[in-house]
Design a protein around this motif. Structure first.
Motif, PDB file in Angstrom:
ATOM      1  N   ASN A  36      -3.078   7.751 -10.618  1.00  0.00           N
ATOM      2  CA  ASN A  36      -2.875   9.187 -10.429  1.00  0.00           C
ATOM      3  C   ASN A  36      -2.292   9.832 -11.683  1.00  0.00           C
ATOM      4  OD1 ASN A  36      -3.953   9.271  -7.860  1.00  0.00           O
ATOM      5  ND2 ASN A  36      -1.994   8.925  -6.864  1.00  0.00           N
ATOM      6  N   ASP A  65      -1.593   2.879  -7.579  1.00  0.00           N
ATOM      7  CA  ASP A  65      -1.812   4.269  -7.199  1.00  0.00           C
ATOM      8  C   ASP A  65      -1.104   5.223  -8.158  1.00  0.00           C
ATOM      9  OD1 ASP A  65      -3.075   5.909  -4.988  1.00  0.00           O
ATOM     10  OD2 ASP A  65      -1.019   6.685  -4.892  1.00  0.00           O
ATOM     11  N   GLU A 102      -3.486   9.256   1.634  1.00  0.00           N
ATOM     12  CA  GLU A 102      -3.371   8.080   2.489  1.00  0.00           C
ATOM     13  C   GLU A 102      -3.341   6.820   1.640  1.00  0.00           C
ATOM     14  OE1 GLU A 102      -6.084   8.084   5.793  1.00  0.00           O
ATOM     15  OE2 GLU A 102      -6.057  10.264   5.881  1.00  0.00           O
ATOM     16  N   PRO A 103      -2.478   5.876   1.993  1.00  0.00           N
ATOM     17  CA  PRO A 103      -2.403   4.630   1.221  1.00  0.00           C
ATOM     18  C   PRO A 103      -3.737   3.886   1.228  1.00  0.00           C
ATOM     19  CG  PRO A 103      -0.573   4.796   2.776  1.00  0.00           C
ATOM     20  CD  PRO A 103      -1.528   5.897   3.100  1.00  0.00           C
ATOM     21  N   GLN A 104      -4.247   3.603   0.024  1.00  0.00           N
ATOM     22  CA  GLN A 104      -5.517   2.894  -0.104  1.00  0.00           C
ATOM     23  C   GLN A 104      -5.432   1.728  -1.082  1.00  0.00           C
ATOM     24  OE1 GLN A 104      -8.301   5.892  -1.371  1.00  0.00           O
ATOM     25  NE2 GLN A 104      -7.907   7.163   0.405  1.00  0.00           N
ATOM     26  N   ARG A 105      -4.351   1.677  -1.846  1.00  0.00           N
ATOM     27  CA  ARG A 105      -4.189   0.643  -2.863  1.00  0.00           C
ATOM     28  C   ARG A 105      -2.693   0.416  -3.072  1.00  0.00           C
ATOM     29  NH1 ARG A 105      -6.893   4.545  -7.441  1.00  0.00           N
ATOM     30  NH2 ARG A 105      -5.518   6.302  -7.079  1.00  0.00           N
ATOM     31  N   LEU A 156       0.843  -1.190   0.000  1.00  0.00           N
ATOM     32  CA  LEU A 156       0.000   0.000   0.000  1.00  0.00           C
ATOM     33  C   LEU A 156       0.879   1.241   0.000  1.00  0.00           C
ATOM     34  CD1 LEU A 156      -2.859  -0.875   2.514  1.00  0.00           C
ATOM     35  CD2 LEU A 156      -2.889  -1.000   0.018  1.00  0.00           C
ATOM     36  N   ASP A 188       5.051   7.430   5.667  1.00  0.00           N
ATOM     37  CA  ASP A 188       4.030   7.279   6.700  1.00  0.00           C
ATOM     38  C   ASP A 188       3.904   8.603   7.447  1.00  0.00           C
ATOM     39  OD1 ASP A 188       3.655   4.609   6.024  1.00  0.00           O
ATOM     40  OD2 ASP A 188       5.134   3.907   7.478  1.00  0.00           O
ATOM     41  N   ALA A 207       0.920   5.807  -1.087  1.00  0.00           N
ATOM     42  CA  ALA A 207       0.256   7.038  -1.512  1.00  0.00           C
ATOM     43  C   ALA A 207       1.230   7.841  -2.357  1.00  0.00           C
ATOM     44  CB  ALA A 207      -0.194   7.843  -0.300  1.00  0.00           C
ATOM     45  N   THR A 245      -2.919  10.897  -3.953  1.00  0.00           N
ATOM     46  CA  THR A 245      -3.622  10.363  -2.797  1.00  0.00           C
ATOM     47  C   THR A 245      -2.790  10.664  -1.569  1.00  0.00           C
ATOM     48  OG1 THR A 245      -2.621   8.228  -3.279  1.00  0.00           O
ATOM     49  CG2 THR A 245      -4.884   8.527  -3.967  1.00  0.00           C
TER      50      THR A 245
END
Length: 188
Positions: A74, A70, A62-65, A41, A105, A43, A60
């Motif tokens: 993007n 990502d 926050e890490p979502q994928r 994951l 992070d 961002a 992005t």
């Protein structure tokens, strides 16, 4: 994504460019990269410039994928769906320079008052996330070039969140992050 390999840019930049070219109908979909860190994951932000002027940017926070997904998504969004610009064409892509930034992070910035928090900001290094209730904003570290004074930086961050520049409350939450950034050396 605090453990990217030193050569990450040599994978991420072509991934971004090929993803845009595919979306514009020039290339087949990019081959799935085998680097395991692309599956973690992550961002990212992708910035596109053309003739040294901003042409598209999205990302992005926050890490979502997975990071590879990502960056590809993007890149396409920055090229075709940034509401500030018309969609790019193949001709635009040929003269474009792509930049990929991967966010670290988050780390909370704590303090009993605004002055304490300001003293903990690292000018030119920290990206900052501001949160208060439903108000939220962020500046990437590159924004320090515009607002090098921590007080001014934070005032504009609050304004971006929809609050007065002099606003402060004990419930304000600030987090910092750093960015690993790679930029193509010239238009492709």
């Amino acid at each position: 994504m605090d453990s990217l390999p030193p050569d990450a840019g040599s994978i991420l930049l072509p991934l971004a460019r090929l993803s845009i070219a595919h979306a514009l109908g020039r290339q087949p979909a990019p081959a799935a990269a085998t680097a395991t860190w692309l599956g973690a994951l992550g961002a990212s932000y992708v910035t596109i410039t053309h003739a040294a002027r901003l042409r598209g940017r999205t990302g992005t926070l926050e890490p979502q994928r997975p990071l590879g997904v990502d960056v590809a998504a993007n890149a396409v969004h920055a090229a075709l769906r940034d509401p500030c610009f018309s969609p790019m064409t193949l001709a635009d892509l040929d003269g474009a320079v792509i930049e990929v930034a991967v966010l670290s992070d988050f780390e909370s910035i704590t303090g009993s008052d605004e002055n304490t928090v300001l003293s903990r900001l690292r000018v030119g290094i920290d990206g900052v996330i501001f949160r208060y209730g439903r108000h939220r904003s962020t500046f990437l570290p590159e924004v320090w070039a515009q607002y090098a004074d921590p007080g001014e930086f934070l005032a504009w961050l609050k304004y971006k969140a929809g609050l007065p520049p002099d606003f402060w409350d004990a419930d304000v939450s600030l987090q910092r992050y750093t960015v690993a950034r790679w930029t193509e050396s010239s238009a492709q």
